[in-house]
Motif scaffolding. Structure first.
Motif, mmCIF file in Angstrom:
data_model
loop_
_atom_site.group_PDB
_atom_site.id
_atom_site.type_symbol
_atom_site.label_atom_id
_atom_site.label_comp_id
_atom_site.label_asym_id
_atom_site.label_seq_id
_atom_site.Cartn_x
_atom_site.Cartn_y
_atom_site.Cartn_z
ATOM 1 N N ASP A 43 0.819 -1.552 0.239
ATOM 2 C CA ASP A 43 -0.164 0.125 -0.458
ATOM 3 C C ASP A 43 0.902 1.035 0.187
ATOM 4 O OD1 ASP A 43 -2.355 -1.713 0.067
ATOM 5 O OD2 ASP A 43 -2.588 -1.564 2.443
ATOM 6 N N GLY A 47 0.522 4.415 -3.302
ATOM 7 C CA GLY A 47 0.650 5.371 -2.862
ATOM 8 C C GLY A 47 1.833 5.924 -3.114
ATOM 9 N N SER A 51 1.778 9.164 -5.849
ATOM 10 C CA SER A 51 1.878 10.790 -5.781
ATOM 11 C C SER A 51 3.405 11.123 -6.137
ATOM 12 C CB SER A 51 2.567 10.939 -4.366
ATOM 13 O OG SER A 51 1.810 10.279 -2.795
#
Length: 257
Positions: A43, A47, A51
């Motif tokens: 995860d 993420g 980004s």
């Protein structure tokens, strides 16, 4: 007896293998990391890659055009890895092709170990296509060696793509063969062109008329010298030396030496 012992050992080994196959992956220790640790890292990687992809898009950057000072700041201050930076470009390409990300399906997370490689992957839903997000570890050091973002194609799409590749490959092969045959057939034209060129050159050559050979120049005729005076002198000399008259003899010829 030895055969019975060998048979028993084989049976025990098979039982152990079957037991290993049925082991719950959530209870396995992956070189110091648990199943939940790997899922949490998955995860985190997803993420971070998302980004970075957004950062690249806003600043019109890629993994290749990222300035060194920005890369150093990302790696030192935010713990960004090279694998995450490279995966960000793939994530951006996925966004451009399949639309925005909808959700991460955590229930599809799985761990696979093969030799010295440990692989974790899960499915991420985008607007047009499901994508497989994969993180690869070196099992002995548990360092991330690669992150990939690959579309998940159905069997029909795979067959369609394979068929299209086959058709394109065959078309290229036949096109090359036709081109080669045309080039080979062109070689037959060169002798014909050479003969035609030679015949044309022979037809255009001016017919030179045979001119009669110039008559040889007549040999110069030696000028006949008048020997009358010489004869008279010689006759007078003879007459004086013999005491006779010039009428007593006749000079018929003169031989020059």
């Amino acid at each position: 007896m030895k055969k019975r012992i060998a048979f028993a050992l084989c049976m025990i080994l098979m039982v152990l293998m079957l037991g290993a196959c049925g082991t719950d992956p959530t209870t396995v220790d992956y070189n110091g990391k648990s199943y939940s640790d790997l899922q949490s890292e998955m995860d985190t990687n997803a993420g971070m890659v998302q980004s970075l992809a957004q950062l690249f898009k806003e600043n019109k950057l890629t993994a290749d055009t990222l300035p060194d000072d920005v890369k150093d700041q990302l790696t030192s201050s935010y713990g960004v890895t090279e694998a995450q930076i490279e995966a960000a470009a793939k994530w951006q390409d996925t966004l451009d092709e399949f639309g925005k990300m909808k959700k991460i399906e955590d229930d599809t997370f799985k761990v696979t170990k093969s030799g010295k490689t440990l692989t974790t992957d899960m499915t991420i839903k985008f607007a047009k296509k499901d994508v497989n997000f994969e993180v690869v570890y070196d099992y002995y050091s548990m360092d991330v060696t690669g992150i990939s973002v690959d579309p998940i194609y159905t069997l029909g799409e795979k067959m369609e793509k394979a068929g299209l590749n086959t058709v394109i490959s065959m078309a290229v092969v036949f096109a090359v063969l036709i081109l080669i045959s045309l080039l080979i057939s062109c070689f037959k034209i060169f002798p014909y062109l050479e003969k035609k060129k030679a015949a044309k050159a022979a037809g255009q050559a001016p017919q030179q008329e045979e001119t009669p050979a110039a008559a040889p120049a007549p040999a110069p005729v030696a000028a006949q010298t008048d020997d009358t005076e010489l004869i008279a002198v010689i006759a007078a000399a003879i007459a004086a030396s013999t005491g006779t008259s010039t009428s007593d003899f006749v000079v018929r010829s003169i031989n020059r030496r």
